[in-house]
Design a protein around this motif. Structure first.
Motif, mmCIF file in Angstrom:
data_model
loop_
_atom_site.group_PDB
_atom_site.id
_atom_site.type_symbol
_atom_site.label_atom_id
_atom_site.label_comp_id
_atom_site.label_asym_id
_atom_site.label_seq_id
_atom_site.Cartn_x
_atom_site.Cartn_y
_atom_site.Cartn_z
ATOM 1 N N MET A 35 0.870 -1.163 0.000
ATOM 2 C CA MET A 35 0.000 0.000 0.000
ATOM 3 C C MET A 35 0.919 1.229 0.000
ATOM 4 S SD MET A 35 -3.207 -0.930 0.007
ATOM 5 C CE MET A 35 -2.699 -2.138 -1.176
ATOM 6 N N PHE B 8 -1.496 3.192 7.101
ATOM 7 C CA PHE B 8 -2.802 3.595 7.632
ATOM 8 C C PHE B 8 -2.572 4.172 9.025
ATOM 9 C CE2 PHE B 8 -3.690 0.355 4.527
ATOM 10 C CZ PHE B 8 -4.777 0.865 3.839
ATOM 11 N N ARG C 145 1.266 -0.654 8.524
ATOM 12 C CA ARG C 145 1.775 -0.758 7.152
ATOM 13 C C ARG C 145 1.293 -2.089 6.594
ATOM 14 N NH1 ARG C 145 5.531 3.055 5.922
ATOM 15 N NH2 ARG C 145 6.408 4.173 7.698
ATOM 16 N N GLN D 40 0.856 -4.861 3.197
ATOM 17 C CA GLN D 40 1.188 -5.368 1.868
ATOM 18 C C GLN D 40 0.226 -6.501 1.552
ATOM 19 O OE1 GLN D 40 5.249 -6.326 1.020
ATOM 20 N NE2 GLN D 40 5.994 -4.341 1.714
ATOM 21 N N LYS E 175 -2.944 -3.517 -8.087
ATOM 22 C CA LYS E 175 -2.393 -2.164 -8.240
ATOM 23 C C LYS E 175 -3.425 -1.209 -8.831
ATOM 24 C CE LYS E 175 2.536 -3.149 -8.589
ATOM 25 N NZ LYS E 175 3.721 -3.133 -9.464
ATOM 26 N N ILE F 77 -5.960 -0.064 -5.967
ATOM 27 C CA ILE F 77 -5.411 0.328 -4.663
ATOM 28 C C ILE F 77 -6.311 1.318 -3.924
ATOM 29 C CG2 ILE F 77 -3.545 1.714 -3.628
ATOM 30 C CD1 ILE F 77 -1.569 -0.055 -4.995
ATOM 31 N N ILE G 293 -9.080 -0.676 -2.387
ATOM 32 C CA ILE G 293 -8.576 -1.541 -1.318
ATOM 33 C C ILE G 293 -8.258 -0.710 -0.083
ATOM 34 C CG2 ILE G 293 -6.674 -3.064 -0.647
ATOM 35 C CD1 ILE G 293 -6.606 -3.980 -3.622
ATOM 36 N N GLU G 294 -7.626 0.456 -0.267
ATOM 37 C CA GLU G 294 -7.322 1.326 0.864
ATOM 38 C C GLU G 294 -8.588 1.751 1.593
ATOM 39 O OE1 GLU G 294 -3.265 3.837 0.130
ATOM 40 O OE2 GLU G 294 -5.024 4.477 -0.992
ATOM 41 N N SER H 239 -9.825 -8.088 7.461
ATOM 42 C CA SER H 239 -9.311 -7.308 6.334
ATOM 43 C C SER H 239 -9.253 -8.151 5.068
ATOM 44 C CB SER H 239 -7.916 -6.772 6.655
ATOM 45 O OG SER H 239 -7.934 -5.959 7.788
ATOM 46 N N VAL I 114 -3.481 -10.628 3.463
ATOM 47 C CA VAL I 114 -3.209 -9.252 3.876
ATOM 48 C C VAL I 114 -2.132 -9.347 4.955
ATOM 49 C CG1 VAL I 114 -4.127 -7.187 4.992
ATOM 50 C CG2 VAL I 114 -5.500 -8.418 3.330
#
Length: 186
Positions: A88, A92, A108, A110, A123, A126, A129-130, A158, A178
């Motif tokens: 990411m 966050f 953090r 990935q 990608k 993103i 997903i965020e 998540s 995740v």
């Protein structure tokens, strides 16, 4: 008296010669020890060239069908393809309520995906997903996040949310795991 001075000088020369001989002997011993240590180090680190395995041999052994079959049997739920990690772009950062006081959390993240196609899909989405992860993270509380069970539960929630949203958008789960690569709670 001249004879005594000459004898005295000869005595001094003999003392100097014996001191020089000792120094020379110590230097020679030190050089021999260093050369021996260097030779031993060379053979230890370089090893026998007859038993050296080339990178091609290693790659061939890893690519053999028996190795792939073992991996497929070990984790049948994983898709075939190489594991790729999609980070990411930013961590966050959010506040969570706690029993005593509110806490600041930074995570953090990935995403583990399999294959280049899934990497491109992840990608491309993103921002979605965020947003999904931030929604899940904002529902957490500090007391749960303080325990390892709470962190595992947050990862599972998540993953389920990200897989659901990717299934809705792309038609498949895309994300296998995740991963929390950094977790700070103050």
């Amino acid at each position: 008296m001249a004879d005594e001075n000459e004898n005295g000088k000869d005595g001094e020369l003999e003392l100097d010669n014996s001191g020089k001989k000792k120094k020379m002997m110590i230097i020679i011993i030190a050089v021999v020890v260093l050369l021996g240590g260097g030779g031993a180090g060379y053979f230890f680190f370089m090893g026998d060239s007859g038993t050296t395995t080339s990178q091609a041999d290693i790659d061939a052994a890893l690519d053999s069908d028996s190795g792939e079959a073992a991996v497929a049997e070990a984790d049948s739920s994983a898709q075939l393809g190489s594991a790729l990690y999609v980070p990411m772009p930013r961590p966050f950062r959010f506040n969570v309520p706690g029993a005593a006081r509110d806490r600041f959390v930074e995570i953090r993240v990935q995403l583990l995906v399999r294959g280049g196609d899934n990497e491109e899909k992840a990608k491309m989405h993103i921002p979605l997903i965020e947003s999904t992860l931030l929604g899940i993270f904002s529902q957490a509380n500090a007391d749960d996040l303080a325990t390892s069970a709470g962190k595992i539960s947050l990862k599972q929630q998540s993953l389920a949310a990200v897989q659901k949203i990717m299934t809705d958008v792309e038609g498949d789960k895309t994300v296998e795991k995740v991963l929390f690569t950094g977790f700070v709670m103050q």
